[in-house]
Every structure is written in C-alpha cells, then in structure tokens.
Design an enzyme around this catalytic site. Structure first.
Site, PDB file in Angstrom:
ATOM      1  N   HIS A 236      39.224  37.594  37.235  1.00 50.75           N
ATOM      2  CA  HIS A 236      38.641  36.807  35.446  1.00 50.75           C
ATOM      3  C   HIS A 236      37.840  37.038  34.984  1.00 50.75           C
ATOM      4  O   HIS A 236      36.969  36.752  34.065  1.00 50.75           O
ATOM      5  CB  HIS A 236      38.891  35.415  36.036  1.00 50.75           C
ATOM      6  CG  HIS A 236      40.198  34.638  36.036  1.00 50.75           C
ATOM      7  ND1 HIS A 236      40.205  33.168  36.531  1.00 50.75           N
ATOM      8  CD2 HIS A 236      41.636  35.498  35.968  1.00 50.75           C
ATOM      9  CE1 HIS A 236      41.583  32.980  37.200  1.00 50.75           C
ATOM     10  NE2 HIS A 236      42.489  33.476  36.426  1.00 50.75           N
TER      11      HIS A 236
HETATM   12  C1  FAD Z   1      46.230  40.809  38.031  1.00 47.96           C
HETATM   13  C2  FAD Z   1      45.737  39.932  37.137  1.00 47.96           C
HETATM   14  C3  FAD Z   1      46.705  38.318  37.448  1.00 47.96           C
HETATM   15  C4  FAD Z   1      45.466  37.398  36.264  1.00 47.96           C
HETATM   16  N1  FAD Z   1      46.846  36.042  36.481  1.00 47.96           N
HETATM   17  C5  FAD Z   1      46.223  34.975  35.916  1.00 47.96           C
HETATM   18  C6  FAD Z   1      47.053  33.907  35.534  1.00 47.96           C
HETATM   19  O1  FAD Z   1      47.544  33.790  36.068  1.00 47.96           O
HETATM   20  N2  FAD Z   1      46.592  33.341  34.713  1.00 47.96           N
HETATM   21  C7  FAD Z   1      45.338  33.363  33.717  1.00 47.96           C
HETATM   22  O2  FAD Z   1      45.658  32.329  32.809  1.00 47.96           O
HETATM   23  N3  FAD Z   1      44.861  34.589  33.660  1.00 47.96           N
HETATM   24  C8  FAD Z   1      45.023  35.855  34.095  1.00 47.96           C
HETATM   25  N4  FAD Z   1      44.255  36.636  34.340  1.00 47.96           N
HETATM   26  C9  FAD Z   1      43.998  37.071  33.441  1.00 47.96           C
HETATM   27  C10 FAD Z   1      44.624  37.340  31.835  1.00 47.96           C
HETATM   28  O3  FAD Z   1      45.344  37.912  32.152  1.00 47.96           O
HETATM   29  C11 FAD Z   1      43.355  38.464  31.068  1.00 47.96           C
HETATM   30  O4  FAD Z   1      41.905  37.219  31.209  1.00 47.96           O
HETATM   31  C12 FAD Z   1      43.575  38.391  29.730  1.00 47.96           C
HETATM   32  O5  FAD Z   1      44.911  38.950  29.947  1.00 47.96           O
HETATM   33  C13 FAD Z   1      42.339  39.207  29.557  1.00 47.96           C
HETATM   34  O6  FAD Z   1      42.847  39.405  27.659  1.00 47.96           O
HETATM   35  P1  FAD Z   1      42.090  39.883  26.921  1.00 47.96           P
HETATM   36  O7  FAD Z   1      42.975  40.310  25.614  1.00 47.96           O
HETATM   37  O8  FAD Z   1      40.804  40.196  26.989  1.00 47.96           O
HETATM   38  O9  FAD Z   1      42.865  42.127  27.140  1.00 47.96           O
HETATM   39  P2  FAD Z   1      44.136  42.296  27.607  1.00 47.96           P
HETATM   40  O10 FAD Z   1      45.646  41.864  27.610  1.00 47.96           O
HETATM   41  O11 FAD Z   1      44.091  43.433  28.633  1.00 47.96           O
HETATM   42  O12 FAD Z   1      44.440  43.499  26.055  1.00 47.96           O
HETATM   43  C14 FAD Z   1      43.000  44.375  26.358  1.00 47.96           C
HETATM   44  C15 FAD Z   1      44.336  45.631  25.803  1.00 47.96           C
HETATM   45  O13 FAD Z   1      43.857  47.153  25.137  1.00 47.96           O
HETATM   46  C16 FAD Z   1      44.320  47.562  24.954  1.00 47.96           C
HETATM   47  N5  FAD Z   1      43.510  49.311  24.827  1.00 47.96           N
HETATM   48  C17 FAD Z   1      42.284  49.077  26.123  1.00 47.96           C
HETATM   49  N6  FAD Z   1      41.524  50.032  25.755  1.00 47.96           N
HETATM   50  C18 FAD Z   1      42.685  50.650  24.857  1.00 47.96           C
HETATM   51  C19 FAD Z   1      41.944  52.218  23.209  1.00 47.96           C
HETATM   52  N7  FAD Z   1      40.803  52.737  23.627  1.00 47.96           N
HETATM   53  N8  FAD Z   1      42.845  52.679  23.047  1.00 47.96           N
HETATM   54  C20 FAD Z   1      44.637  51.824  22.821  1.00 47.96           C
HETATM   55  N9  FAD Z   1      44.177  50.338  23.417  1.00 47.96           N
HETATM   56  C21 FAD Z   1      43.613  49.783  24.163  1.00 47.96           C
HETATM   57  C22 FAD Z   1      44.932  47.873  26.676  1.00 47.96           C
HETATM   58  O14 FAD Z   1      46.174  48.786  27.071  1.00 47.96           O
HETATM   59  C23 FAD Z   1      45.313  46.291  27.141  1.00 47.96           C
HETATM   60  O15 FAD Z   1      45.910  46.013  26.750  1.00 47.96           O
HETATM   61  C24 FAD Z   1      44.830  37.960  35.543  1.00 47.96           C
HETATM   62  C25 FAD Z   1      44.887  39.022  34.886  1.00 47.96           C
HETATM   63  C26 FAD Z   1      45.062  40.476  35.876  1.00 47.96           C
HETATM   64  C27 FAD Z   1      44.954  41.859  36.010  1.00 47.96           C
END
Ligand code: FAD
Ligand code: NAG
Ligand code: NAG
Ligand code: NAG
Ligand code: NAG
Ligand code: NAG
Ligand code: NAG
Length: 592
Positions: free
Chosen positions: A527
């Site tokens: 997280h």
């Molecule tokens: C293993 C795991 C288990 C988890 N379990 C839970 C759970 O059970 N419940 C819950 O609520 N949360 C959970 N979380 C946390 C939650 O999933 C994350 O906090 C959330 O998905 C983050 O979202 P985001 O949009 O900030 O980033 P992300 O969803 O990571 O999105 C970022 C995206 O940007 C892309 N990207 C990055 N850099 C570039 C670039 N230079 N060019 C193009 N694309 C790029 C990446 O590939 C990715 O697809 C978990 C996370 C993980 C990793």
C-alpha cells in the site's frame, strides 16, 4: 461454467494476438459466441508500434500516461466528451491465467521475467515489493479486497463528498462483488468480535470502527475483474489505448509564456522505436500522469521536474526545481502470525477486517494447503517465493534465501501449509522515506527507501497489534475453530523457520522483544503511497506546480493510504477527477 470462462479468456487473448492493429473484431470473425461479444465492449486497444502521428487526426485532448488503477477510469470518463490517448507500458491482462485466477495470485508476483504483469523492486530497507506493469495496473496483481475511505479521510483530502459518493458506485456496479466467506475468515471475524473490535458492521464498503466484511474484485468463481474492464464504459470513438508504450519523458514547450507547458510525451514501442505524441493545440488540452507511486515521481524526474542537484548529476535539463518530488514516500508495514489449523484450509486472500481505535487494521488471509501437489501448497500473500520472508530480518533477505526456500519446499510436510495468517497493518505510518533515480532508464526501478519502523510510534502500534492478535488466538471461537493439539503446534514450531512461518513471538510479555519481532518480521501489504504530495508537487486540483497542462492522478498524491486498503479510492479518484475535469471544461453541458 469454469471451462466456458477459460475458453472465453483464451479466445480474447487469441483475437488480440491475431489482430494487433485492429483489436475490435467484427462479427464475421467468428466471435458471435460469448468471447467475441465480450471483447467488443472494449475500445481500440493496440500495440504501441501501430501508432502514427495521424492516429489523432484532430489531435488528442488528453494524453494519459499509465493505464492503471486510476488511469483506466480516468481515461474512460474523459473519453465521454474528448479525444483521449492512454499509454500503458505493460500488455493486456485479458487471457493471462496468472492475473485472472485468484489461486494464481502469488505466481504473478513470483514471475520476475520482463513480460510479467508485476515488476519486482526491493527497497533499500531489504523488503521485497512489487509494482504493476500491465493494463489495469495494481488491480491485476493485487489481493482484490475492496473497501472505501472514511468520511473524515474524504474531508481531509478536500474532496467534494457528494461527487465521491457518486464515483464509488460507478466502480462498484462494474467490477466489485460480495465475497463468500471462507471458514478461516469467519473464524477471524468471530475472534475479532470476541476481543472487542466491535460492533459487527456486516458486509459493507464503508469504513467504520469495528469488524466487517468488505468487497472484492474476484467474482464467485474466483475470476478477477480489473480496472481495465472500466475502459468498456468509455466512448470507443474517442478512446485510443496503446499497450507496450513505455513513456520516456514529458515534452514541454518552454517558449509559451512564463511557465513551461506540457504538450506531449515521448514513448518507446514494443520494438524499442521512439514516437512522439502531442496533445492538440485546443485550449484545455493536458497530459495526465497516472504511473503510480513509483512511476509518477520517476517520470517527473526523468522529465526535469525535481531536485535540481539530483537532476544535474544525471544530465537531465531542469524544467522545474522542486525538491519535494519523490519525497514523503511511505509503505504501511505488515506483520503476520501463522496459525496452524488441524484441518485442510480453503484459500482466501482478504475478506474480513478489524478497524481498531489504536491505528492498526487486522486482516486475515490464508494460502492453500489442501492438495498434495507441492505447487498447490503455498502461503498466499505471505509466500516466501514472492520475497515475503518473514523468518529472516529484511536486510538479510536475498535471492539465495528465496531459492533455498524453493528447494526445501518440496520436502515440507503438508501440515506446514494447513493454517492461516492474521495480518496487522499500521494505518498511517509516521516513518517516511524517499525515491531517487539511479539512471535515466524508465524501465529500471529507481532507488526506493521506506524506513519502516524508524518512528517509535509505528513500533508502539505494531506491538499493540500483536497483543490483539494474541487475544484473538486465545478467544473461544478461535480455539474452537483451529482445534489444534499441543503436538501439532510443537511440530510446527520445530519446522517454522523451514516453512517460513512465524508463530507468535515467544516472549509476549517482553515489550522490547515484541518491538524487535515487529522490525525483524516486517513485510509489505503493497500500500505504498506518496512521492507527489498535494501542496508540494501538485496543487489541490492535482495540477503539477510550476508548469501548465500537466496533472498527476494516482496514489502518489496521497499523504495517507485511504481506507483499510486503497484500491477502491484510487479507482474512485480516477472517475472523480474525470468528472471534475469534464465539468470544469463544459459546465452543465458535461452531463455527468
Ligand atoms: C501485490 C499487491 C496486492 C495489493 N492488494 C490490495 C488489496 O487487496 N486491496 C487494495 O485495496 N489494494 C491492494 N493493493 C494496492 C493497490 O492495488 C494499489 O494501491 C493501486 O493499484 C495503485 O494504483 P495507481 O493507479 O496509483 O498505480 P498502478 O495501478 O500501479 O498504475 C500505474 C500504471 O502506470 C504504468 N506505468 C508506469 N510507468 C509508466 C511509463 N513510464 N509509461 C507508461 N506506463 C507506465 C504501470 O505499468 C501501471 O499500469 C495491492 C497492491 C499490490 C501490488
Ligand atoms: C505465470 O507465472 C509463472 C511464474 O510464477 C511463469 O513461469 C509463467 O510464465 C506465468 N504465466 C503467464 C501466462 O504469464
Ligand atoms: C457519503 O456516503 C457516506 C456513507 O457511505 C455517508 O456517511 C456520507 O454522509 C455521504 N456524504 C454525502 C455528502 O452524501
Ligand atoms: C554528463 O555529461 C558530462 C559532460 O557531457 C559527462 O562527462 C558525464 O559523464 C555525464 N554524466 C552522466 C551521468 O551521463
Ligand atoms: C465449536 O465448534 C462446534 C463445531 O464446529 C460448534 O458446534 C460450536 O458451536 C462451537 N463453539 C463455539 C463456542 O464457537
Ligand atoms: C521438536 O524438537 C525437539 C527438539 O529437537 C524434539 O525434542 C521434539 O520431539 C520435537 N517435537 C515434535 C512434535 O516433533
Ligand atoms: C504475562 O503477564 C500476564 C499478566 O501480567 C501474566 O498473567 C502471565 O503469567 C505472564 N506470562 C509470562 C510468560 O510471563
């Protein structure tokens, strides 16, 4: 039923592979069956190499970088009225068994190949961690638990509570389910109530003190639904998605006025070819970064927004000198205890949660210990194969230690997997860290530090959490459920290090022993958040300070992780900001 689903996933993968530059198959291609019609819901998803600067004839109003948890709902929403280009560095999640099936959760995280949906990173603290690299982002690799932020969180974030309350259901109606409670989850629920983490709030998305059951993005067949599915509610005429598009940097026009203006991005396709995508010259066009907590600060730094001295060291020309970029990063520490059970267990990731008044959340999870097939025996989210080596202090966790575990796993008795974990997460860690570039390659991880338990208040809360766990273990409901005898516990104690499981610390009455236990057994619940804080890197409207035409919408903007688990609120924020931006540009005519 299961077979039909599998076939459907396989078909969609096949269609996508066959039609790299025309991903919306027509009915003449034999897709009248479920697979095809399902797939037709999606907008145009293509490989990055198919990009030509003509693709956006009239130009794109929005270029969104990162098709993740926030990026997908944001892109779908903006496409209702504007032309949107969504660039994702990973591939599609459709048809990927490791992503789609709940029981494969740990397989994706264990897969360290370059085309894995998960990219491993190890913080300088020594804790193994993962970041998403796939369309749908974290929702494709996470444990699926879905729960909203509290009303006070929404207030502190300065969000419009009414719009927040309209945005969550937009997600829930598409991809969220009510879980079927497994016996292990029921036992922890009853134990929590018995030790006074009450009242019981039943099944609810809301964040309230007491014990509850939350939602999940796994359906009743254990099939995962992801943020990528939210793209289906976008306007297909307006929404173009490129996968395997790795953005290298943001392009600025520095001649425009007093502030540099973001006008587009440079990205590499799956063959390593570079392309430039520009937003249209229409008033209001923007680049929006949704690359997540690691990716967003990293991309800002690569683009020249960050601490001047650090950028100079890597010969990056400075666009805005802002020493807050990459700072204030934190990861909520996770500590677990293993509870042996005298019967086979059914796997569950997270379903039950106890929300205490002392700043810790208690959750429950268990692996799979039913089969005699050694591949099917694992500890779920506490699997050593994914670096959750809780019997080795973080600084000593190595690839060799993981390999050694893999080697001895086949000799471990089946009983070592018969049990569940009680998890304890610190709600709002006071320990903070930072991120900085190691090189200028966007595919590499930056250097990440979380400083787990460097703040004494975090240690204190962890110790209190362990004391709650001990009480749960001794509760009547719980002992009745686990019904293990002395022998099996002793047996487990004898092999606990081999099996990489931590039973309770031996000296429960000794606070300093518990403090050490917290530090030595710390792992991640993934997280992590921060790095582009509101007021430091972006303004309250998520516009990047010091430039025009650029925003960040994702978990990197959070001071605290929302709710007990963040994904609901990250997706909500994508939808919410999409609606906000439409209303800002169109007023009532936005119609959303
Ligand atoms: C293993 C795991 C288990 C988890 N379990 C839970 C759970 O059970 N419940 C819950 O609520 N949360 C959970 N979380 C946390 C939650 O999933 C994350 O906090 C959330 O998905 C983050 O979202 P985001 O949009 O900030 O980033 P992300 O969803 O990571 O999105 C970022 C995206 O940007 C892309 N990207 C990055 N850099 C570039 C670039 N230079 N060019 C193009 N694309 C790029 C990446 O590939 C990715 O697809 C978990 C996370 C993980 C990793
Ligand atoms: C699933 O993960 C395993 C390793 O954990 C890997 O070997 C395999 O290639 C992955 N499968 C897919 C479809 O990505
Ligand atoms: C939003 O919903 C929560 C419950 O989910 C409720 O407590 C709150 O009052 C609602 N706020 C508004 C402004 O409707
Ligand atoms: C930066 O540029 C200087 C001068 O061109 C060069 O000597 C140095 O090696 C470069 N540093 C990096 C990290 O690329
Ligand atoms: C203990 O378990 C048995 C059988 O599962 C059940 O009938 C009984 O009600 C349980 N007692 C308590 C206190 O939970
Ligand atoms: C555990 O190990 C101790 C010491 O090696 C041994 O005496 C004991 O019999 C073992 N217990 C079980 C249940 O195997
Ligand atoms: C721990 O403390 C409790 C309460 O003070 C006491 O009842 C118990 O015997 C102690 N246990 C040990 C192992 O010292």
């Amino acid at each position: 039923m299961k077979l039909a689903k599998a076939l459907k996933l396989f078909l969609s993968l096949l269609l996508w592979l066959c039609l790299p530059s025309a991903s919306t198959p027509t009915s003449s291609q034999g897709d009248r069956e479920n697979g095809g019609s399902e797939y037709r819901r999606y907008p145009s998803i293509r490989r990055a190499s198919s990009f030509s600067s003509n693709s956006g004839k009239d130009g794109y109003d929005y270029i969104i970088v990162g098709g993740g948890t926030a990026g997908c709902p944001l892109a779908a929403t903006l496409s209702e009225k504007y032309r949107v280009l969504l660039l994702e560095r990973g591939g599609v999640p459709f048809g990927n068994y490791n992503v789609s099936h709940m029981q494969n959760f740990h397989l994706t995280l264990a897969d360290t190949s370059p085309n894995s949906a998960s990219q491993e990173f190890i913080s300088t603290d020594g804790v193994f961690n993962s970041r998403a690299r796939v369309l749908g982002g974290g929702t494709c690799i996470n444990a699926g638990f879905y729960t909203r932020a509290s009303s006070s969180y929404v207030k502190r974030a300065g969000w419009d509570a009414k719009l927040v309350n309209e945005s969550y259901p937009w997600i829930e109606n598409q991809i969220v389910f009510r879980p079927k409670l497994t016996p292990w989850q029921r036992a922890v629920r009853d134990g929590l109530l018995e030790v006074g983490i009450s009242p019981f709030n039943g099944f609810t998305y809301d964040h309230k003190y007491g014990t509850k059951v939350g939602g999940t993005i796994f359906d009743e067949d254990g099939i995962r639904h992801t943020a990528a599915e939210l793209l289906a509610s976008g306007n297909r005429e307006n929404l173009h998605v490129l996968v395997h598009a790795s953005v290298q940097k943001i392009v600025f026009d520095t001649s425009a006025g007093e502030q540099p203006k973001a006008i587009g991005v440079i990205f590499k396709d799956e063959n390593g070819e570079e392309h430039q995508a520009l937003v249209s010259e229409r008033q209001g066009s923007e680049v929006i970064v949704s690359c997540g907590t690691i990716g967003s600060p990293q991309l800002l730094l690569l683009s020249g927004i960050g601490p001047k001295a650090d950028l100079r060291k890597l010969n990056i020309s400075v666009v805005v000198d802002n020493h807050f970029v990459g700072k204030g990063l934190s990861d909520n520490p996770l500590n677990t205890v293993f509870v042996p059970i005298n019967k086979p267990v059914r796997q569950s990731l997270i379903q039950t949660v106890g929300i205490t008044k002392m700043g810790v959340y208690i959750e429950a999870s268990c692996g799979f210990g039913q089969s005699t097939d050694s591949i099917q025996r694992h500890h779920g989210i506490v699997s050593a194969e994914i670096g959750q080596l809780t019997t080795i202090p973080p600084k000593h966790r190595t690839k060799e230690a993981i390999q050694a575990y893999k080697d001895r796993k086949k000799d471990l008795p089946f009983e070592a997997f018969m049990g569940g974990f009680i998890l304890e997460k610190i709600a709002t860690p006071k320990s903070k860290g930072q991120l900085s570039l190691i090189n200028t390659n966007p595919d590499d991880n930056p250097s990440v530090t979380f400083n787990y338990f460097s703040h004494p208040y975090d240690v204190k809360r962890c110790v209190n959490g362990i004391r709650i766990m001990e009480k749960i273990l001794q509760s009547k409901h719980f002992t009745n459920y686990t019904s293990f005898n002395k022998d099996s516990v002793e047996n487990l104690l004898n092999m606990s290090v081999k099996a990489n499981v931590n039973l309770l610390p031996k000296h429960m009455n000794d606070t300093s022993c518990l403090e050490q236990f917290c530090k030595d057994t710390v792992i991640t619940i993934w997280h992590y958040h921060g790095g582009c804080h509101v007021g430091k890197v972006v303004g309250p409207d998520y516009r990047v300070l010091g430039v025009n035409g650029l925003r960040i919408v994702d978990g990197s903007t959070f001071y605290e992780s929302p709710g007990t688990n963040p994904q609901a609120t990250v997706m909500m924020l994508g939808r919410y900001m999409g609606v906000k931006i439409l209303r800002e540009r169109l007023g009532r005519a936005a119609g959303v």
